[in-house]
Scaffold this motif. Sequence first.
Motif, PDB file in Angstrom:
ATOM      1  N   ARG A  41      -3.634 -11.716   7.011  1.00  0.00           N
ATOM      2  CA  ARG A  41      -5.078 -11.936   7.128  1.00  0.00           C
ATOM      3  C   ARG A  41      -5.742 -10.882   8.027  1.00  0.00           C
ATOM      4  NH1 ARG A  41      -7.510 -14.609  11.098  1.00  0.00           N
ATOM      5  NH2 ARG A  41      -5.513 -15.542  11.746  1.00  0.00           N
ATOM      6  N   LEU A  42      -5.083 -10.554   9.139  1.00  0.00           N
ATOM      7  CA  LEU A  42      -5.696  -9.662  10.117  1.00  0.00           C
ATOM      8  C   LEU A  42      -5.589  -8.183   9.750  1.00  0.00           C
ATOM      9  CD1 LEU A  42      -4.489 -11.411  13.403  1.00  0.00           C
ATOM     10  CD2 LEU A  42      -6.821 -11.385  12.486  1.00  0.00           C
ATOM     11  N   LEU A  43      -4.446  -7.802   9.181  1.00  0.00           N
ATOM     12  CA  LEU A  43      -4.181  -6.373   8.978  1.00  0.00           C
ATOM     13  C   LEU A  43      -3.905  -5.997   7.532  1.00  0.00           C
ATOM     14  CD1 LEU A  43      -1.789  -5.802  12.044  1.00  0.00           C
ATOM     15  CD2 LEU A  43      -4.248  -5.327  11.922  1.00  0.00           C
ATOM     16  N   GLY A  44      -3.819  -6.986   6.651  1.00  0.00           N
ATOM     17  CA  GLY A  44      -3.468  -6.709   5.258  1.00  0.00           C
ATOM     18  C   GLY A  44      -4.356  -5.689   4.589  1.00  0.00           C
ATOM     19  N   ASP A  45      -5.665  -5.787   4.777  1.00  0.00           N
ATOM     20  CA  ASP A  45      -6.592  -4.862   4.119  1.00  0.00           C
ATOM     21  C   ASP A  45      -6.390  -3.427   4.606  1.00  0.00           C
ATOM     22  OD1 ASP A  45      -7.686  -6.903   2.637  1.00  0.00           O
ATOM     23  OD2 ASP A  45      -9.439  -7.180   3.928  1.00  0.00           O
ATOM     24  N   ARG A  46      -6.136  -3.261   5.908  1.00  0.00           N
ATOM     25  CA  ARG A  46      -5.901  -1.917   6.451  1.00  0.00           C
ATOM     26  C   ARG A  46      -4.627  -1.312   5.864  1.00  0.00           C
ATOM     27  NH1 ARG A  46      -6.117  -1.818  12.863  1.00  0.00           N
ATOM     28  NH2 ARG A  46      -5.634   0.390  12.436  1.00  0.00           N
ATOM     29  N   VAL A  47      -3.600  -2.133   5.755  1.00  0.00           N
ATOM     30  CA  VAL A  47      -2.337  -1.648   5.204  1.00  0.00           C
ATOM     31  C   VAL A  47      -2.499  -1.251   3.742  1.00  0.00           C
ATOM     32  CG1 VAL A  47      -0.006  -2.356   4.559  1.00  0.00           C
ATOM     33  CG2 VAL A  47      -0.898  -2.918   6.818  1.00  0.00           C
ATOM     34  N   LEU A  48      -3.103  -2.113   2.956  1.00  0.00           N
ATOM     35  CA  LEU A  48      -3.299  -1.810   1.535  1.00  0.00           C
ATOM     36  C   LEU A  48      -4.169  -0.571   1.351  1.00  0.00           C
ATOM     37  CD1 LEU A  48      -3.828  -5.438   0.191  1.00  0.00           C
ATOM     38  CD2 LEU A  48      -1.808  -3.995  -0.121  1.00  0.00           C
ATOM     39  N   ALA A  49      -5.192  -0.418   2.201  1.00  0.00           N
ATOM     40  CA  ALA A  49      -6.062   0.756   2.112  1.00  0.00           C
ATOM     41  C   ALA A  49      -5.311   2.043   2.437  1.00  0.00           C
ATOM     42  CB  ALA A  49      -7.254   0.594   3.058  1.00  0.00           C
ATOM     43  N   SER A  50      -4.389   1.973   3.396  1.00  0.00           N
ATOM     44  CA  SER A  50      -3.641   3.183   3.761  1.00  0.00           C
ATOM     45  C   SER A  50      -2.725   3.625   2.628  1.00  0.00           C
ATOM     46  CB  SER A  50      -2.830   2.947   5.042  1.00  0.00           C
ATOM     47  OG  SER A  50      -1.640   2.227   4.794  1.00  0.00           O
ATOM     48  N   PHE A  51      -2.117   2.666   1.925  1.00  0.00           N
ATOM     49  CA  PHE A  51      -1.266   3.024   0.792  1.00  0.00           C
ATOM     50  C   PHE A  51      -2.102   3.541  -0.388  1.00  0.00           C
ATOM     51  CE2 PHE A  51       1.940   0.450   2.989  1.00  0.00           C
ATOM     52  CZ  PHE A  51       3.050   1.276   2.846  1.00  0.00           C
ATOM     53  N   LYS A  52      -3.255   2.927  -0.595  1.00  0.00           N
ATOM     54  CA  LYS A  52      -4.124   3.396  -1.674  1.00  0.00           C
ATOM     55  C   LYS A  52      -4.579   4.823  -1.418  1.00  0.00           C
ATOM     56  CE  LYS A  52      -8.325   2.230  -4.249  1.00  0.00           C
ATOM     57  NZ  LYS A  52      -9.461   1.269  -4.394  1.00  0.00           N
ATOM     58  N   ALA A  53      -4.949   5.128  -0.176  1.00  0.00           N
ATOM     59  CA  ALA A  53      -5.388   6.479   0.166  1.00  0.00           C
ATOM     60  C   ALA A  53      -4.272   7.496  -0.029  1.00  0.00           C
ATOM     61  CB  ALA A  53      -5.878   6.513   1.612  1.00  0.00           C
ATOM     62  N   ALA A  54      -3.021   7.062   0.137  1.00  0.00           N
ATOM     63  CA  ALA A  54      -1.881   7.971  -0.024  1.00  0.00           C
ATOM     64  C   ALA A  54      -1.345   7.984  -1.448  1.00  0.00           C
ATOM     65  CB  ALA A  54      -0.759   7.558   0.939  1.00  0.00           C
ATOM     66  N   ASP A  55      -1.966   7.200  -2.332  1.00  0.00           N
ATOM     67  CA  ASP A  55      -1.544   7.112  -3.734  1.00  0.00           C
ATOM     68  C   ASP A  55      -0.107   6.591  -3.838  1.00  0.00           C
ATOM     69  OD1 ASP A  55      -1.887   7.252  -6.484  1.00  0.00           O
ATOM     70  OD2 ASP A  55      -1.127   9.312  -6.606  1.00  0.00           O
ATOM     71  N   VAL A  56       0.182   5.543  -3.072  1.00  0.00           N
ATOM     72  CA  VAL A  56       1.485   4.885  -3.106  1.00  0.00           C
ATOM     73  C   VAL A  56       1.260   3.429  -3.508  1.00  0.00           C
ATOM     74  CG1 VAL A  56       3.505   4.159  -1.768  1.00  0.00           C
ATOM     75  CG2 VAL A  56       2.438   6.384  -1.316  1.00  0.00           C
ATOM     76  N   ALA A  57       1.962   2.966  -4.531  1.00  0.00           N
ATOM     77  CA  ALA A  57       1.822   1.576  -4.969  1.00  0.00           C
ATOM     78  C   ALA A  57       2.305   0.635  -3.867  1.00  0.00           C
ATOM     79  CB  ALA A  57       2.613   1.346  -6.250  1.00  0.00           C
ATOM     80  N   CYS A  58       1.622  -0.503  -3.732  1.00  0.00           N
ATOM     81  CA  CYS A  58       1.950  -1.414  -2.640  1.00  0.00           C
ATOM     82  C   CYS A  58       1.701  -2.861  -3.063  1.00  0.00           C
ATOM     83  CB  CYS A  58       1.116  -1.078  -1.404  1.00  0.00           C
ATOM     84  SG  CYS A  58       1.350  -2.194  -0.011  1.00  0.00           S
ATOM     85  N   ALA A  59       2.627  -3.741  -2.718  1.00  0.00           N
ATOM     86  CA  ALA A  59       2.444  -5.175  -2.885  1.00  0.00           C
ATOM     87  C   ALA A  59       2.734  -5.839  -1.545  1.00  0.00           C
ATOM     88  CB  ALA A  59       3.370  -5.720  -3.965  1.00  0.00           C
TER      89      ALA A  59
END
Length: 358
Positions: A41-59
């Motif tokens: 809840r607190l950090l999930g969006d930041r983590v997902l955004a960092s992977f998206k910016a690096a073009d790395v798939a993330c779940a």
Amino acid sequence: MRIFAATSRYVQGDAALDELGRHCKVLGRSALVITDADMARLLGDRVLASFKAADVACALEVFPGEITHAAITALAQDSLRFGADMVVGLGGGKALDTAKGVALKLGLRSISVPTIASNDGPASAAIAVYDDEHIMQDILHLPRNPDLVLVDTGVIANAPARFLRAGIGDAISKKFEAQACASAGALTLLGTPASLTGLMAADACYSIIRKHAAAALRAVEAKQVNNDLEALVEATVLLSTISFENGGLSVSHAIARGFSYLQRAKGTLHGDHVAYGLLVQLVLENRPLAFIEELIGFYHEIGLPTLLQDFGLLQPSNKEIRELAEKSMVSPSAARFSPPVDANQLEAAIKRVEQLGG
């Protein structure tokens, strides 16, 4: 023979979390992030955004709360369905060890992103597996240390100070445990004698703690990042791991193992157990009384426990002290001490600490 083990890349700094995807990109193309509900809840969006910016798939997957063999197996199936080639642990020790367990089971790369600095587990190859009652069942080991350890000191500064305090407790013993292992001719978890590098790291870890701990705790209480916090986090997360993996563990950590069996100590932190265990070890070593009393004064200054009552054992019974001593002997770390100790000696040392700790 000597073996040196350490993480291949360590990244630390304020807002480092936003660079997680970039640092993971060199390790693979898809990441399964295992975390707890609060961190999702607190950090999930930041983590997902960092992977998206690096073009790395993330779940992102939320683990059930306790690290058990069943939880590892279930999350491994999730990883297979997603097709991950690396597993990222985000959170406290349980989330990180669960992620390492999944990486071990599937032969994937392992990344640790601690959100508290309560112990040195993030950079370690060790994986502590418990049952549903939080009694340790196994210690598993990755074939190598995590490929990446990323520590956002801004996140650490916003966590409760008691976690950092426990991290100090877990790390402050390493100098003395490594020395004890070397003196006993004991082998490290790598199966070799304590290395000079491990002993040097342990000595540096202790020196940094003594110099920076008080000011770093004040920074965390103010939710600020400063140079003292950066120095202390490096000591408690990185140097502490290098120390114990390459120097060894002894009585301090054996006592910590014993605490997990004490019903009235439930919910207290591993690092606090180790800090108390160090006092027991120093008594067993017949260290000068002035030295032990000075260290107890430092404990009081920064809020580390010096008495069993600090763990909820008000007026601890002889039976509880005996149980702590006997259960501590279950730990392999109890044997890494010279001359050999038994439960009777541990019991006497615990009672002596109780006299000194107040």
